[in-house]
Design a protein around this motif. Sequence first.
Motif: not given
Length: 301
Positions: A195-202
């Motif tokens: 769960g380390k991705q950038n939510p907005r970017d994804s």
Amino acid sequence: MAGHFIKKLIPHKLILFRRSLIPEVRKITGKNMRRKKQIPILHIHLADHCNLNCRGCDNFSPLSPEVFAKIDVVERDCARISALSEGNVNEVQLLGGEPLLHPQVTAFNEIARKYFPTTPVKIVTNGILLLKQPDTFWESCRENRIEIMVTKYPVRLDHDKIERHVREQGVAFCFYGNTGSVPKTMQCAPLDVSGKQNPRDSFLRCSSANRCISLDDGKVYTCSLIPYVKYFNAHFGKNLVVTEDDYIDIYKAQSIGEILDFTAKPPPFCRYCNRKGMIWDIGYGISKKDVGEWTGRSVIV
């Protein structure tokens, strides 16, 4: 038919190249975060399981037990969305899993048409069971103006025969996306279980976000991944958390505007989607129920 012919003339490699560019274009334009005027595509699962076993299925159908939608729940939810939106939804898709596995599929045709009288309604199917449907199914499709949309998987099916049969029943027919002219391939948007991705970017890169809106048991999700990740968690013993901030309760929402505002924003769950690491055109294959099919670690390009 002209569009179908034109698609056949486009080189496959060019189609794949275009697909690879789309996430970057979405991010630059901020398209996914623009508030819609109405729900673009409303997804309603009739069955979570499937009679195909496609590797890396983004609905997690190979991992799902036999799960059928409940008629009363779907009708109640459709009635609520219809009341909020005054029946104005751009498109309704009855899908899965494989929707034709549901023994009462015609009931959902009637529900969809009742609450969305002017909306295009499509059954999205792999086509395997279409030639086995009884007359009552075709009568329901005609009466409720249901279109059949077939995803043309590279399995042993006579798709030309299926298309002819549907049209002979007086029912509209189309293939999903460009699968009518280009062999169906799979793609992998790797899950990051940490769960380390950038939510907005994804969210900005995603092809489903703020487009394919899932309605499931009184809740609306901005994509179809979130409500069915429970099957991934259960099968692999993972804990990709879905919180109350990842959906909106349609019975607490006071207006369709509130729902449209919600679906135009990245939910916390997007931190699990590595959209920067998309793996394109991995070919069609049968699932071995290996976690790497969904995390990208065992995908064969």
